[in-house]
Motif scaffolding. Structure first.
Motif, mmCIF file in Angstrom:
data_model
loop_
_atom_site.group_PDB
_atom_site.id
_atom_site.type_symbol
_atom_site.label_atom_id
_atom_site.label_comp_id
_atom_site.label_asym_id
_atom_site.label_seq_id
_atom_site.Cartn_x
_atom_site.Cartn_y
_atom_site.Cartn_z
ATOM 1 N N UNK A 107 0.777 -1.229 0.000
ATOM 2 C CA UNK A 107 0.000 0.000 0.000
ATOM 3 C C UNK A 107 0.807 1.276 0.000
ATOM 4 N N UNK A 108 2.097 1.186 -0.251
ATOM 5 C CA UNK A 108 2.920 2.404 -0.231
ATOM 6 C C UNK A 108 2.513 3.387 -1.322
ATOM 7 N N UNK A 109 2.281 2.888 -2.526
ATOM 8 C CA UNK A 109 1.873 3.786 -3.604
ATOM 9 C C UNK A 109 0.511 4.404 -3.321
ATOM 10 N N UNK A 122 9.437 7.080 -2.834
ATOM 11 C CA UNK A 122 9.264 5.761 -2.229
ATOM 12 C C UNK A 122 10.638 5.174 -1.944
ATOM 13 N N UNK A 123 10.851 4.753 -0.691
ATOM 14 C CA UNK A 123 12.122 4.155 -0.299
ATOM 15 C C UNK A 123 12.022 2.635 -0.210
ATOM 16 N N UNK A 124 10.831 2.091 -0.449
ATOM 17 C CA UNK A 124 10.596 0.646 -0.472
ATOM 18 C C UNK A 124 9.502 0.386 -1.484
ATOM 19 N N UNK A 125 9.255 -0.878 -1.762
ATOM 20 C CA UNK A 125 8.225 -1.254 -2.738
ATOM 21 C C UNK A 125 7.285 -2.268 -2.115
ATOM 22 N N UNK A 126 6.057 -2.300 -2.600
ATOM 23 C CA UNK A 126 5.102 -3.310 -2.134
ATOM 24 C C UNK A 126 5.692 -4.704 -2.335
ATOM 25 N N UNK A 127 5.582 -5.523 -1.312
ATOM 26 C CA UNK A 127 6.131 -6.869 -1.356
ATOM 27 C C UNK A 127 7.486 -6.991 -0.677
ATOM 28 N N UNK A 128 8.130 -5.858 -0.381
ATOM 29 C CA UNK A 128 9.424 -5.903 0.315
ATOM 30 C C UNK A 128 9.245 -6.357 1.758
ATOM 31 N N UNK A 129 10.174 -7.171 2.234
ATOM 32 C CA UNK A 129 10.262 -7.492 3.660
ATOM 33 C C UNK A 129 11.274 -6.537 4.280
#
Length: 277
Positions: free
Chosen positions: A50-52, A69-76
């Motif tokens: 849900x970051x976007x 964005x410093x991370x992407x959906x699906x990142x752990x």
């Protein structure tokens, strides 16, 4: 995946709900010319989702904001990881902050819980899938969160396939009759799934050439019998009463899919904060 057009409409509703007629605190305290810079940080380990959408919340309320964005959906990610950076007019950041955090906390909670269940069944051939037991209005995004956690989506809605359940069977007079009725008007590329709560119903579903057979609330030993009986002639889904402490044994029966509402209905929101950069 989720549809951005539909999401924009949802964001308008979320912001209207939270703001009311105005953000009174911001209006009386923060000057229009003041700016700020903030980081959205993970305060516990999680799988991000849900970051976007959160970024879209900020942009919708204040288009002049700069977002990264410093991370992407699906990142752990681990506790302390920066997920998003936002800077620009301070009024816009502070007013949209809670709505943006709420959605990313909720969706990341679902993704994290999904990943937790998937980790337990690794090494088996079973795949974890979701259900239609979602928050009204948020199904599209909650199902997106499931995929971020590594799960698969079942039907997105009632129009996504034929699911013949116990009440359909009761009205039609049996499994064979129910499948026959469905097949008469079925679009050629649409699959038929039959919910079975006994081995006798499983036999009938196999004979009726159902595409997917759901084993509903069956004991593990009975599931093993059902998988052997089906013998690859249909995909097999286990459902009903699935828990974190039982899912591994269910996966080891040889079923193809395990569906559970726990990953959406019972997933706790994760802890994410917005702190000054």
């Amino acid at each position: 995946m989720y549809d951005r057009f539909t999401t924009e409409r949802l964001i308008d509703l979320w912001l209207a709900e939270d703001i009311g007629s105005c953000d009174l605190t911001v209006q009386v305290m923060i000057e229009p010319s003041e700016t700020g810079a903030f980081r959205m940080n993970a305060r516990e380990p999680m799988v991000v989702a849900g970051l976007e959408v959160a970024a879209a919340v900020f942009r919708r309320y204040e288009p002049a904001l700069s977002l990264e964005l410093a991370a992407a959906d699906g990142d752990r990610v681990e506790a302390g990881a920066t997920l998003l950076l936002v800077s620009g007019p301070a009024r816009g950041i502070l007013t949209a902050e809670r709505t943006a955090l709420n959605i990313v906390q909720r969706l990341s909670g679902i993704a994290t819980e999904t990943a937790r269940y998937i980790d337990v069944i690794k090494g088996t051939s079973a795949r974890l899938i979701d259900t239609r037991k979602t928050t009204p209005g948020l199904r599209m995004l909650e199902k997106h969160a499931v995929t971020c956690g590594g799960g698969l989506n079942h039907r997105l809605g009632l129009d996504g396939g034929v699911m013949i359940k116990d009440n359909h069977i009761a009205i039609c007079g049996g499994v064979m009759a129910a499948v026959a009725r469905a097949r008469r008007s079925l679009p050629v590329l649409t699959k038929i799934e039959v919910e079975c709560d006994s081995l006798d119903q499983v036999r009938q579903a196999v004979e009726a050439e159902a595409d997917v057979i759901m084993l509903d609330n069956m004991p593990v030993a009975t599931m093993r019998e059902a998988v052997a009986l089906i013998a690859g002639r249909a995909k097999v889904e286990a459902s009903g009463g699935i828990r974190f402490d039982t899912i591994r044994a269910i996966a080891e029966t040889g079923v193809d899919y395990i569906s559970t509402s726990k990953i959406t209905q019972s997933a706790p929101a994760v802890d994410i904060g917005l702190d000054e950069a």
